[in-house]
Write a protein that holds these residues in place. Structure first.
Motif, short mmCIF file in Angstrom:
data_model
loop_
_atom_site.label_atom_id
_atom_site.label_comp_id
_atom_site.label_asym_id
_atom_site.label_seq_id
_atom_site.Cartn_x
_atom_site.Cartn_y
_atom_site.Cartn_z
N SER A 40 0.83 -1.21 0.00
CA SER A 40 0.00 0.00 0.00
C SER A 40 0.86 1.25 0.00
O SER A 40 0.58 2.22 -0.71
CB SER A 40 -0.92 0.01 1.22
OG SER A 40 -1.82 -1.09 1.19
N ARG B 257 1.06 4.11 -2.99
CA ARG B 257 0.89 5.55 -2.75
C ARG B 257 2.08 6.32 -3.33
O ARG B 257 1.92 7.40 -3.90
CB ARG B 257 0.75 5.84 -1.25
CG ARG B 257 -0.60 5.42 -0.67
CD ARG B 257 -0.83 6.05 0.71
NE ARG B 257 0.17 5.62 1.68
CZ ARG B 257 0.08 4.54 2.44
NH1 ARG B 257 -1.00 3.76 2.32
NH2 ARG B 257 1.02 4.23 3.30
N GLU C 15 1.55 6.57 -7.03
CA GLU C 15 0.54 7.58 -7.37
C GLU C 15 1.09 8.99 -7.19
O GLU C 15 0.82 9.88 -8.01
CB GLU C 15 -0.70 7.35 -6.52
CG GLU C 15 -1.44 6.05 -6.87
CD GLU C 15 -2.64 5.78 -5.99
OE1 GLU C 15 -3.64 5.25 -6.51
OE2 GLU C 15 -2.56 6.09 -4.78
N HIS C 16 1.90 9.20 -6.16
CA HIS C 16 2.51 10.51 -5.94
C HIS C 16 3.49 10.83 -7.07
O HIS C 16 3.52 11.96 -7.58
CB HIS C 16 3.22 10.54 -4.59
CG HIS C 16 3.92 11.83 -4.31
ND1 HIS C 16 3.24 12.98 -3.98
CD2 HIS C 16 5.25 12.16 -4.34
CE1 HIS C 16 4.11 13.96 -3.81
NE2 HIS C 16 5.33 13.50 -4.02
#
Length: 324
Positions: free
Chosen positions: A43, A47, A50-51
């Motif tokens: 997870s 993230r 995605e950043h």
């Protein structure tokens, strides 16, 4: 291309692998198991991805992890990048050990019965340590796997079609698709058989949304007929053959395949637009590894020979060398 800007990107290969795995598994739990990571670690890495990319890539839904529009775009490019890296690794390995290698080739009916086996036999005779993995599947599946890097090249029908718009097409030879039936089928006894005579027969037809299916149905429409009402859809050669030989279905086969199959007989009716170009379908900007390039060379050799064979077969017997 601004190479300096790429030096500062935060997108890493591990991010792309994680995005691909989450999409494939549809679940963070299964993706973590697949990558031998804990779920919190996965997870956190997602993230980070995605950043780095600058947009959410997945939505959590009742159906699992579903890619967002940005996620779909990321997946398309991630598959291409990972495919290129896989090919690069194999090219370097084959440069270090030229006698070995791996070729992953896909085929869909056309070219799978004579062209590809003959070429593979020549490749393995010349390089016995090369491993060849043959994959038969519907065209849309093979094209997707070629794009992902799961296949090096495809062998099959070469035609301008939306499904092949992004591929590099290399025609090798041309031949007809012919209607075939079991030798005992009543179609062979029909004088001056027409498509109308065959419209009420049982057919095993090509897969929907393929050029061959589109052209078959266009022949029926041009004759003022509806496509056969009693039909089975299949792209599996073994299934098609069994339905023809044992159950009395009509089907389409490449002429070379029909002539090589002793248990089927060609129906004396030519359909328009069903001649085919057989050839190679290649990724437009992914170079082939040495063994794959050698197989492509053998396919061209065999294709030239088959073109000559088909040209001789098309001549009247009085014009065939040694005949008449």
């Amino acid at each position: 291309m601004d190479l300096r800007a790429l030096l500062t990107t935060h997108v890493k290969l591990r991010h792309l692998v994680i995005v691909l795995t989450v999409a494939e598994q549809g679940s963070l739990v299964r993706a973590a198991e697949e990558l031998y990571l804990t779920q919190p670690a996965l997870s956190r890495a997602l993230r980070e991805a995605e950043h780095a990319i600058g947009a959410p890539l997945f939505e959590r839904t009742a159906r699992g992890m579903v890619p967002t529009p940005a996620g779909e775009a990321c997946l398309e490019h991630a598959k291409a990048i990972v495919g290129h890296l896989s090919t690069l690794r194999r090219r370097v390995e084959e440069l270090a050990d030229p006698a070995s290698g791996l070729v992953k080739v896909g085929a869909h009916v056309t070219g799978a019965n004579l062209l590809l086996p003959r070429a593979v036999a020549r490749l393995t005779a010349e390089k016995p340590r090369v491993e060849v993995r043959l994959r038969e599947a519907p065209p849309e599946t093979l094209i997707q796997e070629l794009g992902n890097g799961d296949l090096d090249l495809l062998v099959g029908r070469v035609t301008e079609h939306p499904s092949t718009a992004r591929l590099r097409l290399v025609p090798l030879y041309r031949e007809d698709f012919r209607i075939v039936a079991a030798p005992w089928h009543p179609a062979h006894a029909m004088p001056d058989v027409t498509l109308q005579d065959l419209a009420d027969q049982r057919w095993v037809v090509p897969l929907a949304n393929t050029p061959l299916r589109d052209e078959l149905e266009q022949n029926f429409r041009n004759a003022g007929l509806a496509p056969p009402a009693q039909q089975v859809e299949s792209g599996a050669p073994a299934t098609v053959r069994t339905l023809v030989v044992e159950a009395g279905f009509l089907a389409l086969m490449p002429e070379s395949m029909a002539l090589a199959e002793p248990d089927v007989k060609i129906v004396d009716l030519h359909l328009n637009g069903l001649a085919q170009q057989v050839g190679l379908l290649l990724h437009p900007d992914r170079p082939l590894a040495p063994s794959s390039a050698l197989l492509a060379e053998k396919l061209r050799e065999v294709g030239d020979e088959m073109a000559s064979e088909l040209a001789v077969r098309a001549l009247p017997s009085s014009e065939v060398p040694g005949e008449g």
